[in-house]
Design an enzyme around this catalytic site. Structure first.
Site, short mmCIF file in Angstrom:
data_model
loop_
_atom_site.label_atom_id
_atom_site.label_comp_id
_atom_site.label_asym_id
_atom_site.label_seq_id
_atom_site.Cartn_x
_atom_site.Cartn_y
_atom_site.Cartn_z
N LYS A 60 0.84 -1.20 0.00
CA LYS A 60 0.00 0.00 0.00
C LYS A 60 0.87 1.25 0.00
O LYS A 60 1.93 1.29 0.63
CB LYS A 60 -0.90 -0.04 1.24
N SER A 95 -10.17 -1.04 6.46
CA SER A 95 -9.44 -0.72 5.23
C SER A 95 -8.72 -1.89 4.57
O SER A 95 -8.30 -1.78 3.42
CB SER A 95 -8.43 0.40 5.49
N SER A 99 -9.32 1.74 2.68
CA SER A 99 -8.38 2.56 1.94
C SER A 99 -7.32 1.75 1.19
O SER A 99 -6.55 2.32 0.40
CB SER A 99 -7.69 3.55 2.89
#
Length: 588
Positions: A150, A249, A225
């Site tokens: 990420k 997330s 996210s």
């Protein structure tokens, strides 16, 4: 008297109206000019970031060409079809070369990002890392395995943007602990993936790199996210990735994209070296965890990471190696379950997924016991929302200074930006009509003082004991429950942040929780959605109905939960669900 005083300070007869008008116009023009200059400065920073992203994608193309020249006849389709456990074995016994595997995944990741816009950066030293791995005397458990990470997970020489202009100047001086441990275990981090602006959202769009779309349906969001990870893995461009989770997330992109994901207990893995827009927030536990195509991949990853290198680099992580015996156990389980948390009515497919999985588990000999999470309204509004925004969202809003708010986040940020006194007045006015929205507005005011922050932390601890008491009374091993889904239509997550209730509960409690896809949305689910009213009949319920419509054929998942520090049991339960679902599909 006041007029006399003003007359002394500024004699009215000396005022020249045209001059005053000229000064006012000049001031207005100056403000407009200043805003234009500031806006242009922001645009330049974004354009520069896009250039280095585009340059990194060009580098991917060059590396693909170079690897192909050195390794002709690579069987990319075969490599991409292998689950992580098989791929790792073939790399270890040298029936596959690390170069051929890296080539296959860089090539596929480039194809995927050209379709859904999920890769933000190519980790250009991955070739050097590959050579370093080959020189190691002992092959780690992830020897030669390409890994995606990420955006905000620190990687030396790369920027952790968080989708924010403020973070664009921060080039990481060192790898995060998790990247160091991955490298020690032989893994090859090769790309970074997209996130929503600020990451406090479960869409996946920012104005620097643009929106990531769901590879299964381009009208849907991949979630967030960790949405770039979800999209890349679901489309086959990575077989193991890393996300983070403070409200869901990891779990929401896993649900929306039809993959597996694990949110561990906080501090089971290290979060050192991660950029955050709300650094210092301790009321809700943020964690880092793996995302993959299947549960065995998650287990192998956890086994690799829970090693001496991790415990040495971050002494705050308990030295607890992976317990293989628990993961491979066949002991029958006592499973608590619920279909509805009482805060947001589940979509028809969410409810059906839990119900069908419950029947599969029962038929396999496990004991299923109804479970009601205590005081869920209190948890979501008072413990989660008020805790996450304990400072009234001041820290988060500060990260938007010198930035432009992404349209998908505007509804959320506009709400946070309302002055506290106005929020309180609105909450009072709305309470009789929309009590849930009123409670949320009140919670967004934060705690107000350090004394109240301590009280809040004590309240979280007290609730955890209350939840555990109910767990112990029923003698549960694990819990089966819904996860939000199916994938939302684009733009809706920013208008429905409170719909994370099914996942944020376990951030408040700090329990490990994982996601397993079990079904797909049917036409019957879609027809039943027409009758969806929700628990409150307020604008949020109407939005949720709109958010999940037109999803026939998209994946639906369930959430598996265990007690703190019992990731192995959580994974074992997830594996049980995955196996039973697979067996049922095979019979059909």
């Amino acid at each position: 008297m006041m007029q006399e005083k003003l007359g002394e300070l500024l004699p009215l007869e000396k005022i020249n109206p045209p001059a005053v008008l000229a000064v006012a116009c000049t001031s207005a023009a100056t403000i407009v000019l200043w805003k234009w200059v500031a806006h242009r400065s922001i645009q330049k920073k974004m354009e520069e970031a896009r250039r280095w992203r585009d340059d990194s994608l060009e580098q991917m193309e060059k590396v693909i060409w170079k690897l192909k020249q050195k390794n002709p006849g690579i069987q990319s389709e075969f490599i991409l079809s292998l689950p992580l456990t098989e791929l790792a074995m073939k790399l270890k016994d040298e029936s596959l070369s690390p170069e051929s595997v890296l080539y296959a995944y860089i090539k596929k990741a480039l194809e995927v990002t050209q379709e859904v816009n999920c890769v933000t950066d190519f980790i250009h030293n991955c070739e050097e890392q590959l050579q370093e791995v080959k020189r190691q005397k002992e092959k780690g458990l992830l020897y030669g395995v390409p890994v995606s990470i990420k955006d905000h997970i620190g990687c030396k020489g790369h920027i952790s943007t968080g989708g924010l202009v403020q973070f664009l100047s921060r080039v990481e001086a060192d790898d995060s602990v998790i990247v160091k441990v991955l490298k020690k275990q032989g893994a090859i981090p090769f790309v970074k993936t997209n996130v929503p602006q600020s990451m406090i959202n479960y869409d996946c769009s920012n104005l620097i790199f643009g929106p990531t779309i769901n590879p299964l349906n381009h009208k849907k969001t991949p979630g967030g996210s960790s949405g770039g990870e979800g999209a890349l893995i679901a489309a086959g461009g990575s077989l193991l990735g890393f996300g983070t989770d403070v409200a869901g997330s990891i779990r929401l992109p896993s649900s929306f994209c039809g993959i597996c994901g694990l949110k561990p207990t906080g501090s089971r893995l290290s979060t050192l070296g991660l950029a955050s827009p709300i650094a210092g927030m301790k009321s809700v536990t943020a964690t880092i965890g793996p995302m993959a195509r299947d549960v065995d991949s998650l287990a192998l990853c956890m086994k690799a990471l829970l090693c001496d290198e991790l415990f040495h680099l971050d002494p705050s992580v308990p030295p607890m190696p992976f317990n293989e015996e628990i993961y491979t156990s066949s002991k029958l389980l006592r499973i608590g379950y619920y279909e509805d948390d009482g805060y947001f009515e589940p979509s028809p497919s969410m409810r059906r997924a839990v119900r069908e999985t419950k029947h599969l588990l029962q038929n396999s000999g496990h004991t299923l016991i109804p479970f009601d999470p205590p005081r869920i309204n209190y948890v979501v509004d008072e413990l989660f929302t008020r805790g996450l925004y304990a400072d009234g969202a001041v820290t988060l809003l500060g990260k938007f200074k010198g930035d432009i708010v992404d349209p998908n986040l505007k509804s959320q940020i506009n709400c946070y930006s309302i002055p506290i006194v106005v929020k309180r007045i609105l909450a009072f006015i709305l309470k009789p009509v929309y009590p849930r929205i009123a409670r949320d507005l009140s919670a967004l005011c934060g705690v107000g003082s350090i004394k109240n922050l301590w009280k809040h932390h004590a309240a979280v601890a007290a609730y955890r004991e209350e939840f555990l008491a109910e767990w112990r009374k029923l003698k549960l091993d694990v819990i089966l429950c819904p996860v939000l889904g199916p994938a939302f239509n684009e733009g809706y997550p920013g208008k429905l942040f409170a719909a994370t209730s099914y996942t944020n509960l376990y951030n408040v409690l700090n329990f490990p929780a994982g996601i397993v896809p079990v079904s797909k949305v049917t036409k019957a689910d879609e027809e039943e959605l027409n009758h969806y009213r929700g628990h409150y009949g307020d604008p949020w319920d109407k939005r949720l109905k709109e958010a999940v419509k037109d999803a026939v054929g998209l994946p639906v998942a369930v959430q598996c939960v265990a007690l703190p520090w019992q990731e192995e049991l959580c994974l074992r339960f997830m594996k049980e669900v995955e196996t039973l679902v697979h067996e049922t599909k095979t019979k059909k």
